[in-house]
Design an enzyme around this catalytic site. Structure first.
Site, PDB file in Angstrom:
ATOM      1  N   GLY A  87       0.871  -1.034   0.126  1.00  0.00           N
ATOM      2  CA  GLY A  87      -0.106   0.010  -0.125  1.00  0.00           C
ATOM      3  C   GLY A  87       0.730   1.366   0.116  1.00  0.00           C
ATOM      4  N   ARG A  98      13.073  10.125  -2.629  1.00  0.00           N
ATOM      5  CA  ARG A  98      14.042  11.389  -3.159  1.00  0.00           C
ATOM      6  C   ARG A  98      15.178  11.456  -2.423  1.00  0.00           C
ATOM      7  NH1 ARG A  98      14.121  16.331  -0.363  1.00  0.00           N
ATOM      8  NH2 ARG A  98      14.511  18.163  -1.325  1.00  0.00           N
ATOM      9  N   ALA A  99      15.156  10.914  -1.036  1.00  0.00           N
ATOM     10  CA  ALA A  99      16.197  10.983  -0.071  1.00  0.00           C
ATOM     11  C   ALA A  99      17.217   9.986  -0.494  1.00  0.00           C
ATOM     12  CB  ALA A  99      15.803  10.767   1.492  1.00  0.00           C
ATOM     13  N   VAL A 141      17.612   8.784  -3.723  1.00  0.00           N
ATOM     14  CA  VAL A 141      18.171   8.818  -5.006  1.00  0.00           C
ATOM     15  C   VAL A 141      19.530   9.890  -4.555  1.00  0.00           C
ATOM     16  CG1 VAL A 141      17.912  10.169  -7.181  1.00  0.00           C
ATOM     17  CG2 VAL A 141      16.256   8.417  -6.200  1.00  0.00           C
ATOM     18  N   ARG A 180       1.061  -5.161  -5.387  1.00  0.00           N
ATOM     19  CA  ARG A 180       1.237  -6.324  -4.651  1.00  0.00           C
ATOM     20  C   ARG A 180       1.411  -7.695  -5.738  1.00  0.00           C
ATOM     21  NH1 ARG A 180      -0.544  -4.533   0.345  1.00  0.00           N
ATOM     22  NH2 ARG A 180      -2.299  -2.815   0.321  1.00  0.00           N
ATOM     23  N   ASP A 230       5.355  -4.609   6.438  1.00  0.00           N
ATOM     24  CA  ASP A 230       5.923  -5.848   6.661  1.00  0.00           C
ATOM     25  C   ASP A 230       5.841  -6.964   5.233  1.00  0.00           C
ATOM     26  OD1 ASP A 230       3.315  -6.236   6.854  1.00  0.00           O
ATOM     27  OD2 ASP A 230       3.213  -7.028   8.936  1.00  0.00           O
ATOM     28  N   THR A 242       4.155   3.042   5.610  1.00  0.00           N
ATOM     29  CA  THR A 242       2.543   2.277   5.560  1.00  0.00           C
ATOM     30  C   THR A 242       1.804   3.429   6.551  1.00  0.00           C
ATOM     31  OG1 THR A 242       1.103   0.648   6.361  1.00  0.00           O
ATOM     32  CG2 THR A 242       3.460   0.434   7.336  1.00  0.00           C
ATOM     33  N   ASP A 245      -0.426   2.396   8.167  1.00  0.00           N
ATOM     34  CA  ASP A 245      -0.844   1.730   9.602  1.00  0.00           C
ATOM     35  C   ASP A 245      -0.130   1.836  10.871  1.00  0.00           C
ATOM     36  OD1 ASP A 245      -3.043   1.049   7.988  1.00  0.00           O
ATOM     37  OD2 ASP A 245      -2.107  -1.315   7.787  1.00  0.00           O
ATOM     38  N   ASP A 277       2.186   0.165  11.861  1.00  0.00           N
ATOM     39  CA  ASP A 277       2.322  -1.281  12.665  1.00  0.00           C
ATOM     40  C   ASP A 277       3.784  -1.963  12.431  1.00  0.00           C
ATOM     41  OD1 ASP A 277       1.741  -1.761  10.138  1.00  0.00           O
ATOM     42  OD2 ASP A 277       0.353  -3.162  10.227  1.00  0.00           O
ATOM     43  N   ARG A 285     -27.407  12.366  15.798  1.00  0.00           N
ATOM     44  CA  ARG A 285     -27.157  11.158  15.238  1.00  0.00           C
ATOM     45  C   ARG A 285     -25.803  10.200  15.896  1.00  0.00           C
ATOM     46  NH1 ARG A 285     -28.380  12.835   8.963  1.00  0.00           N
ATOM     47  NH2 ARG A 285     -30.605  11.972   8.849  1.00  0.00           N
ATOM     48  N   MET A 303      -9.034   2.983   8.119  1.00  0.00           N
ATOM     49  CA  MET A 303      -8.095   2.056   7.799  1.00  0.00           C
ATOM     50  C   MET A 303      -7.265   1.358   8.949  1.00  0.00           C
ATOM     51  SD  MET A 303      -6.646   2.654   4.049  1.00  0.00           S
ATOM     52  CE  MET A 303      -7.604   2.039   2.433  1.00  0.00           C
ATOM     53  N   GLY A 304      -6.981   0.118   8.691  1.00  0.00           N
ATOM     54  CA  GLY A 304      -6.297  -0.549   9.688  1.00  0.00           C
ATOM     55  C   GLY A 304      -6.654  -2.049   9.734  1.00  0.00           C
ATOM     56  N   ARG A 305      -6.125  -2.901   8.862  1.00  0.00           N
ATOM     57  CA  ARG A 305      -6.711  -4.227   8.732  1.00  0.00           C
ATOM     58  C   ARG A 305      -6.235  -4.972  10.026  1.00  0.00           C
ATOM     59  NH1 ARG A 305      -5.618  -6.058   3.282  1.00  0.00           N
ATOM     60  NH2 ARG A 305      -3.313  -5.368   3.576  1.00  0.00           N
ATOM     61  N   ALA A 338     -13.752  11.204  20.129  1.00  0.00           N
ATOM     62  CA  ALA A 338     -14.765   9.977  19.836  1.00  0.00           C
ATOM     63  C   ALA A 338     -15.169   9.480  21.070  1.00  0.00           C
ATOM     64  CB  ALA A 338     -14.235   8.856  18.912  1.00  0.00           C
ATOM     65  N   GLN A 378      -7.665   8.226   3.018  1.00  0.00           N
ATOM     66  CA  GLN A 378      -6.585   8.264   4.197  1.00  0.00           C
ATOM     67  C   GLN A 378      -5.037   7.747   3.437  1.00  0.00           C
ATOM     68  OE1 GLN A 378      -8.500   5.973   7.663  1.00  0.00           O
ATOM     69  NE2 GLN A 378      -9.522   5.272   5.726  1.00  0.00           N
TER      70      GLN A 378
HETATM   71  O1  F6P Z   1      -1.685   0.684   3.798  1.00  0.00           O
HETATM   72  C1  F6P Z   1      -2.218  -0.188   4.760  1.00  0.00           C
HETATM   73  C2  F6P Z   1      -3.517  -0.376   4.479  1.00  0.00           C
HETATM   74  O2  F6P Z   1      -4.199   0.753   4.398  1.00  0.00           O
HETATM   75  C3  F6P Z   1      -4.555  -1.352   5.309  1.00  0.00           C
HETATM   76  O3  F6P Z   1      -4.652  -0.424   6.599  1.00  0.00           O
HETATM   77  C4  F6P Z   1      -5.578  -1.651   4.353  1.00  0.00           C
HETATM   78  O4  F6P Z   1      -6.451  -2.713   4.954  1.00  0.00           O
HETATM   79  C5  F6P Z   1      -5.018  -2.038   2.957  1.00  0.00           C
HETATM   80  O5  F6P Z   1      -3.921  -1.197   2.952  1.00  0.00           O
HETATM   81  C6  F6P Z   1      -5.732  -2.003   1.721  1.00  0.00           C
HETATM   82  O6  F6P Z   1      -4.900  -1.668   1.010  1.00  0.00           O
HETATM   83  P1  F6P Z   1      -5.104  -2.009  -0.709  1.00  0.00           P
HETATM   84  O7  F6P Z   1      -6.741  -1.365  -0.858  1.00  0.00           O
HETATM   85  O8  F6P Z   1      -4.438  -1.291  -1.656  1.00  0.00           O
HETATM   86  O9  F6P Z   1      -5.176  -3.459  -0.736  1.00  0.00           O
END
Ligand code: F6P
Length: 324
Positions: free
Chosen positions: A11, A21-22, A24, A72, A103, A126, A128, A130, A163, A170-172, A187, A256
């Site tokens: 991602g 850039r850095a 290169v 990917r 990762d 990334t 995330d 993580d 409401r 995001m954050g799988r 929140a 995001q």
């Molecule tokens: O970049 C990380 C991430 O945003 C995850 O949180 C998300 O699940 C995933 O990438 C989705 O990426 P893509 O839509 O490119 O498969």
């Protein structure tokens, strides 16, 4: 070492361009020839490799995305694919690689380096946040601020209509964005993959909050064990069974991942890029250049991939205290 190459994989994340850039410019500064590999491991396999010059990275420090593109790669998962990739590296005379990504990217880099002995250093890219071995990953700060801005806007309309909003970020596998934009965005509840929050807990909290508040924001990390925001909202709605309550869902999605990187991400990307090239020149390999407590730290890929970077428990407590 005379020739190195840089690529981005997985991602994309804002600040990757500052990092490219850095890499290169640091290479050229130290009299190395620098190459850019397009589309990550796919480009490596296909020989989509081009020479980079100082001007190749002009005017990109402020841009989101990645000028080297990303992918990917399924083929790279096979031994045959990796052999093709290495043959291209050899053909171009490349003696060291800088891999910018998360990762998955580092897992590929580690295998490549083990199978063919090519030195590789990673930069943590990334949204995330993580990755073990760095306080922050490149792109996290920008994504966090994008999500925060969106929450502020949703809050206005949530308050106007009394409401309850479920906002998916995001954050799988990681709740960093959710927790931090939950604190910053005020929140009432945050649901993340790292902790279990049952639907009954959510219902109980929302009912309690209703005594003092007319609207609420629940931030949901997309990887929460109860599902995404839409699924969770449906479950809560069913359980709460109160026609007077008005529920809505907003999924922030890939906005995001885009946008101009914040100052923090540009600096982090630049710093990691310089450290990666200098690390390669010092003979380091199989590790990631990260920043911990304002210092460059090289962490073994194996640790980056296998060790968890747990959420700060205090952060979850903050939300509990501040949402009353
Ligand atoms: O970049 C990380 C991430 O945003 C995850 O949180 C998300 O699940 C995933 O990438 C989705 O990426 P893509 O839509 O490119 O498969």
């Amino acid at each position: 070492m005379k020739k190195i190459a840089v690529f981005t994989s997985g991602g994309d994340a804002p600040g990757m361009n500052a990092c490219i850039r850095a890499v290169v410019r640091t290479g050229i500064y130290h009299d190395l020839e620098v190459y850019g590999i397009m589309y990550g491991y796919d480009g490596m396999i296909n020989g989509d490799i081009k020479r980079m010059h100082t001007h190749s990275v002009s005017n990109i420090v402020q841009r989101g995305g990645t000028i080297l593109k990303s992918a990917r790669s399924e083929e790279f998962r096979t031994g045959e694919g990796r052999k093709k990739a290495y043959e291209q590296i050899k053909k171009h005379g490349i003696e060291g690689l800088v891999a910018i990504g998360g990762d998955g990217t580092f897992t590929g880099a580690q295998i490549l380096s083990k199978e063919f002995g090519i030195p590789v250093i990673g930069c943590p890219g990334t949204i995330d946040n993580d990755i073990y071995g760095t306080d922050f990953t490149i792109g996290f700060d920008t994504a966090l601020n994008t999500a925060l801005e969106a929450i502020d806007k949703v809050r206005d309309t949530a308050a106007a209509h009394d409401r309850i909003f479920f906002i998916e970020v995001m954050g799988r596998d990681s709740g960093y964005i959710a927790v931090e934009c939950g604190i910053g965005g005020g929140a009432e509840l945050v649901m993340v993959p790292e902790t279990k929050t049952s639907i009954q807990d959510v219902v109980k909290s929302l009912k309690g909050l209703r005594k003092t508040k007319t609207s609420s924001i629940v931030v949901v990390a997309e990887g929460d064990e109860e599902g995404g925001a839409a699924e969770i909202m449906e479950k809560v709605k069913k359980d709460i069974n109160n026609e007077n309550l008005d529920f809505k869902v907003t999924t922030l999605g890939h906005i995001q991942r885009g946008g101009n990187p914040t100052a923090k991400d540009r600096i982090l990307g630049s710093w990691c890029g310089v450290a990666a090239v200098e690390g390669l020149m010092q003979g380091k390999t199989n590790c990631m250049a990260g920043i911990i407590h304002e210092e460059v730290v090289y962490t073994d890929f194996n640790d980056c991939i296998t060790k968890d970077k747990p959420l700060k428990k205090d952060y979850l407590k903050l939300i509990e205290i501040l949402s009353i």
